[in-house]
Design a protein around this motif. Structure first.
Motif, PDB file in Angstrom:
ATOM      1  N   MET A   1       0.802  -1.052   0.020  1.00  0.00           N
ATOM      2  CA  MET A   1       0.100  -0.020  -0.046  1.00  0.00           C
ATOM      3  C   MET A   1       1.090   1.223  -0.004  1.00  0.00           C
ATOM      4  N   PRO A   2       0.576   2.184  -0.928  1.00  0.00           N
ATOM      5  CA  PRO A   2       1.547   3.389  -0.959  1.00  0.00           C
ATOM      6  C   PRO A   2       1.582   4.297   0.398  1.00  0.00           C
ATOM      7  N   THR A   3       2.360   4.963   0.631  1.00  0.00           N
ATOM      8  CA  THR A   3       2.402   6.109   1.653  1.00  0.00           C
ATOM      9  C   THR A   3       2.857   7.316   1.175  1.00  0.00           C
ATOM     10  N   GLY A   4       2.216   8.157   1.940  1.00  0.00           N
ATOM     11  CA  GLY A   4       2.857   9.708   1.644  1.00  0.00           C
ATOM     12  C   GLY A   4       1.860  10.249   0.671  1.00  0.00           C
ATOM     13  N   VAL A   5       2.629  11.117  -0.049  1.00  0.00           N
ATOM     14  CA  VAL A   5       2.020  11.731  -1.207  1.00  0.00           C
ATOM     15  C   VAL A   5       2.818  11.547  -2.438  1.00  0.00           C
ATOM     16  N   ALA A   6       2.348  11.662  -3.582  1.00  0.00           N
ATOM     17  CA  ALA A   6       2.852  11.704  -4.798  1.00  0.00           C
ATOM     18  C   ALA A   6       4.006  12.918  -4.918  1.00  0.00           C
ATOM     19  N   LEU A   7       5.087  12.585  -5.275  1.00  0.00           N
ATOM     20  CA  LEU A   7       6.110  13.531  -5.426  1.00  0.00           C
ATOM     21  C   LEU A   7       6.373  13.804  -6.877  1.00  0.00           C
ATOM     22  N   ARG A   8       6.076  15.254  -7.550  1.00  0.00           N
ATOM     23  CA  ARG A   8       6.228  15.594  -8.809  1.00  0.00           C
ATOM     24  C   ARG A   8       7.790  15.768  -9.066  1.00  0.00           C
ATOM     25  N   ASP A   9       8.519  16.401  -8.194  1.00  0.00           N
ATOM     26  CA  ASP A   9       9.917  16.545  -8.182  1.00  0.00           C
ATOM     27  C   ASP A   9      10.416  16.165  -7.025  1.00  0.00           C
ATOM     28  N   PRO A  10      10.894  15.127  -6.678  1.00  0.00           N
ATOM     29  CA  PRO A  10      11.246  14.535  -5.387  1.00  0.00           C
ATOM     30  C   PRO A  10      12.500  15.265  -4.759  1.00  0.00           C
ATOM     31  N   LEU A  22      15.126  23.820   8.368  1.00  0.00           N
ATOM     32  CA  LEU A  22      16.452  24.492   8.958  1.00  0.00           C
ATOM     33  C   LEU A  22      15.783  25.737   9.094  1.00  0.00           C
ATOM     34  N   LEU A  23      15.005  26.387   8.692  1.00  0.00           N
ATOM     35  CA  LEU A  23      14.612  27.730   9.187  1.00  0.00           C
ATOM     36  C   LEU A  23      13.760  27.567  10.625  1.00  0.00           C
ATOM     37  N   ARG A  24      13.139  26.495  10.662  1.00  0.00           N
ATOM     38  CA  ARG A  24      12.211  26.445  11.765  1.00  0.00           C
ATOM     39  C   ARG A  24      13.033  25.691  12.746  1.00  0.00           C
ATOM     40  N   THR A  25      13.950  25.104  12.972  1.00  0.00           N
ATOM     41  CA  THR A  25      14.630  24.105  13.967  1.00  0.00           C
ATOM     42  C   THR A  25      16.136  24.293  14.020  1.00  0.00           C
ATOM     43  N   GLY A  26      16.816  24.565  12.782  1.00  0.00           N
ATOM     44  CA  GLY A  26      18.097  24.914  12.823  1.00  0.00           C
ATOM     45  C   GLY A  26      18.763  23.441  12.409  1.00  0.00           C
ATOM     46  N   PRO A  27      20.065  23.494  12.153  1.00  0.00           N
ATOM     47  CA  PRO A  27      20.579  22.283  11.737  1.00  0.00           C
ATOM     48  C   PRO A  27      20.869  20.908  12.606  1.00  0.00           C
ATOM     49  N   THR A  28      20.476  21.116  13.579  1.00  0.00           N
ATOM     50  CA  THR A  28      20.728  20.168  14.852  1.00  0.00           C
ATOM     51  C   THR A  28      19.565  19.161  14.606  1.00  0.00           C
ATOM     52  N   ALA A  29      18.462  19.601  14.364  1.00  0.00           N
ATOM     53  CA  ALA A  29      17.112  18.872  14.227  1.00  0.00           C
ATOM     54  C   ALA A  29      17.108  18.234  12.983  1.00  0.00           C
ATOM     55  N   LEU A  30      17.915  18.479  11.847  1.00  0.00           N
ATOM     56  CA  LEU A  30      17.931  18.023  10.478  1.00  0.00           C
ATOM     57  C   LEU A  30      18.441  16.735  10.428  1.00  0.00           C
ATOM     58  N   THR A  31      17.369  15.679  10.151  1.00  0.00           N
ATOM     59  CA  THR A  31      17.807  14.194   9.920  1.00  0.00           C
ATOM     60  C   THR A  31      17.090  13.870   8.565  1.00  0.00           C
ATOM     61  N   SER A  32      17.475  12.901   8.085  1.00  0.00           N
ATOM     62  CA  SER A  32      16.545  12.130   7.000  1.00  0.00           C
ATOM     63  C   SER A  32      15.276  11.804   7.185  1.00  0.00           C
ATOM     64  N   ARG A  33      15.035  11.299   8.248  1.00  0.00           N
ATOM     65  CA  ARG A  33      13.714  11.107   8.756  1.00  0.00           C
ATOM     66  C   ARG A  33      12.881  12.263   8.830  1.00  0.00           C
ATOM     67  N   ALA A  37       9.727  13.239   6.467  1.00  0.00           N
ATOM     68  CA  ALA A  37       8.506  13.369   7.256  1.00  0.00           C
ATOM     69  C   ALA A  37       7.925  14.913   6.862  1.00  0.00           C
ATOM     70  N   GLU A  38       8.779  15.790   6.883  1.00  0.00           N
ATOM     71  CA  GLU A  38       8.228  17.196   6.215  1.00  0.00           C
ATOM     72  C   GLU A  38       8.029  17.151   5.005  1.00  0.00           C
ATOM     73  N   ALA A  39       8.406  16.337   4.038  1.00  0.00           N
ATOM     74  CA  ALA A  39       7.944  16.288   2.682  1.00  0.00           C
ATOM     75  C   ALA A  39       7.015  15.435   2.458  1.00  0.00           C
ATOM     76  N   GLY A  40       6.579  14.543   3.508  1.00  0.00           N
ATOM     77  CA  GLY A  40       5.273  13.681   3.271  1.00  0.00           C
ATOM     78  C   GLY A  40       5.571  12.594   2.372  1.00  0.00           C
ATOM     79  N   CYS A  41       6.864  12.002   2.412  1.00  0.00           N
ATOM     80  CA  CYS A  41       7.139  10.869   1.809  1.00  0.00           C
ATOM     81  C   CYS A  41       7.888   9.765   2.762  1.00  0.00           C
ATOM     82  N   ALA A  42       8.146   8.610   2.194  1.00  0.00           N
ATOM     83  CA  ALA A  42       8.573   7.582   3.031  1.00  0.00           C
ATOM     84  C   ALA A  42      10.120   7.738   2.701  1.00  0.00           C
ATOM     85  N   LYS A  43      10.883   7.555   4.009  1.00  0.00           N
ATOM     86  CA  LYS A  43      12.224   7.731   4.208  1.00  0.00           C
ATOM     87  C   LYS A  43      12.870   7.188   2.899  1.00  0.00           C
ATOM     88  N   GLY A  44      12.752   5.874   2.276  1.00  0.00           N
ATOM     89  CA  GLY A  44      13.302   5.362   1.023  1.00  0.00           C
ATOM     90  C   GLY A  44      13.451   6.165  -0.045  1.00  0.00           C
TER      91      GLY A  44
END
Length: 194
Positions: A1-10, A22-33, A37-44
């Protein structure tokens, strides 16, 4: 079953998500997950387009550096119009009101990212180095037009403008500096040269 939203240009959607984080939380909270999550897509999805997270971050920085080309062309086109101080102030606002300050923080924060970026920016801080080159080219054009003294040291002046502007915009918690404050800083740095 698909998760997230369709990405036009991933890639662009992932870059935009990283910028928002980066603007909201700075570099320390920037992770791939966090990015996916912010992009609304699977980590893969991130790993489908990038070998690892630092590869993603390096491409993000390089993409933002490439966007300086537009600003650089606009600034060079402004040579001979308006005032030198106003043109530089506008360029600093355009540069630093975006995610540039957060990108610089990210580059400083992540050792592996800096190592990867050394391949294209062997000295200095990526993004700031390219922005300094943009200002150097503009100042050279203004000097050639006779709007700056022939003996002005643009190689010293350009990084001074960039550094002073970066300091004005560096506080992520405070409101950005006013246009008047940026113009005042540029005029002060230019001194009698303007």
């Amino acid at each position: 079953m698909p998760t997230g939203v369709a990405l036009r240009d991933p890639r662009d959607q992932l870059f935009a998500a990283a910028e928002r984080l980066l603007l909201r939380t700075g570099p320390t909270a920037l992770t791939s997950r966090a990015v996916t999550a912010e992009a609304g897509c699977a980590k893969g999805v991130l790993h489908r387009y990038f070998t690892d997270f630092d590869d993603f971050l390096a491409e993000l920085v390089l993409d933002r550096i490439a966007r300086l080309d537009t600003g650089s062309a606009e600034l060079r086109a402004a040579a001979g119009t308006g005032t030198v101080a106003d043109n530089l102030a506008a360029a600093m606002i355009d540069l630093f009101e975006t995610v540039a300050v957060a990108i610089v923080g990210l580059v400083i924060f992540r050792d592996e990212l800096r190592i990867r970026l050394r391949r294209t920016t062997p000295v200095g801080v990526p993004l700031l180095t390219e922005a300094t080159a943009m200002i150097t080219e503009y100042l050279a054009a203004e000097r050639e037009l006779g709007r700056l003294p022939k003996d002005i040291d643009i190689d010293a002046l350009a990084p001074t403008v960039i550094g002073a502007a970066h300091l004005l915009f560096a506080d992520r918690q405070a409101e950005p500096p006013s246009q008047a404050a940026v113009r005042r800083m540029v005029r002060t740095v230019l001194g009698e040269a303007r």
